[in-house]
Design an enzyme around this catalytic site. Structure first.
Site, PDB file in Angstrom:
ATOM      1  N   LEU A  70       0.857 -11.592 -18.553  1.00  0.00           N
ATOM      2  CA  LEU A  70       0.757 -11.097 -17.182  1.00  0.00           C
ATOM      3  C   LEU A  70       1.068 -12.149 -16.126  1.00  0.00           C
ATOM      4  CD1 LEU A  70      -2.378  -8.841 -17.678  1.00  0.00           C
ATOM      5  CD2 LEU A  70       0.036  -8.191 -17.767  1.00  0.00           C
ATOM      6  N   CYS A  71       1.592 -13.292 -16.550  1.00  0.00           N
ATOM      7  CA  CYS A  71       2.006 -14.336 -15.598  1.00  0.00           C
ATOM      8  C   CYS A  71       3.337 -13.960 -14.960  1.00  0.00           C
ATOM      9  CB  CYS A  71       2.185 -15.676 -16.311  1.00  0.00           C
ATOM     10  SG  CYS A  71       0.686 -16.619 -16.436  1.00  0.00           S
ATOM     11  N   HIS A  72       3.451 -14.259 -13.683  1.00  0.00           N
ATOM     12  CA  HIS A  72       4.718 -14.048 -12.985  1.00  0.00           C
ATOM     13  C   HIS A  72       5.690 -15.167 -13.351  1.00  0.00           C
ATOM     14  CE1 HIS A  72       1.825 -11.877 -10.444  1.00  0.00           C
ATOM     15  NE2 HIS A  72       2.842 -11.088 -10.139  1.00  0.00           N
TER      16      HIS A  72
ATOM     17  N   MET B  87      -1.716 -21.638 -14.412  1.00  0.00           N
ATOM     18  CA  MET B  87      -1.380 -21.372 -15.816  1.00  0.00           C
ATOM     19  C   MET B  87      -0.244 -22.271 -16.292  1.00  0.00           C
ATOM     20  SD  MET B  87      -3.730 -19.412 -16.636  1.00  0.00           S
ATOM     21  CE  MET B  87      -3.221 -19.385 -18.341  1.00  0.00           C
TER      22      MET B  87
ATOM     23  N   ASP C 186       1.781 -31.880 -33.679  1.00  0.00           N
ATOM     24  CA  ASP C 186       2.907 -31.570 -34.562  1.00  0.00           C
ATOM     25  C   ASP C 186       3.603 -32.832 -35.055  1.00  0.00           C
ATOM     26  OD1 ASP C 186       4.884 -29.847 -35.847  1.00  0.00           O
ATOM     27  OD2 ASP C 186       6.242 -30.560 -34.276  1.00  0.00           O
TER      28      ASP C 186
END
EC number: 4.6.1.17
Length: 158
Positions: A76-78, A114, A129
């Protein structure tokens, strides 16, 4: 601070917030994350002897790329036109860890929290990683928003 979730509509369904009518303002967010590891693993990173190359340079680029791709990861992030993304990595040998900080900026209608959190998180995941061949029990922790500026909710500082 709001007492309701902005991404839940009146029917209880998830939705993308409509920012059409919001004013364009300068927005900025800072976040951090930590990755704890064994002293030998941290020493490898610090002295450049890791067989995969420059761990910090790779993590920095991964964090920057992640900030730019946040809307692909968080449903739901723009999608945002970021004007600045900065990722810094600091070895903290006294704590056997790396501190990752991120900064995201833009002029826009919605915040960049975000994006900053995603940048710090993915930089930490990239360190994991790259180093998992020598240590599998590293711990990523304390991912948090440090500060945000701009927008209707104003200034926040942790």
């Amino acid at each position: 601070m709001s007492n309701c979730f902005t991404h839940i509509n009146a029917d209880g369904n998830a939705h993308m917030v409509d920012v059409t009518e919001k004013a364009v303002t300068e927005r900025e967010a800072r976040a951090e994350a930590f990755i704890d590891m064994a002293p030998d693993t941290l020493a490898m990173i610090m002295n450049g002897s890791h067989h995969k190359g420059d761990v910090f340079a790779t993590a920095r680029i991964a964090g920057i790329q992640a900030a730019k791709k946040t809307s692909d990861l968080i449903p739901l992030c723009h999608p945002l036109m970021l004007t600045k993304v900065e990722v810094e990595l600091e070895a903290q040998p006294e704590h056997n860890r790396v501190r990752i900080t991120s900064l995201c900026k833009l002029s826009g209608k919605t915040g960049v929290e975000m994006e900053a959190l995603t940048a710090a998180s993915v930089a930490a995941l990239t360190i994991y990683d790259m180093c998992k061949a020598v240590q599998k029990d590293m711990i990523i922790s304390q991912v948090r928003l440090l500060e945000k500026r701009g927008g209707k909710s104003g200034h926040f500082k942790a």
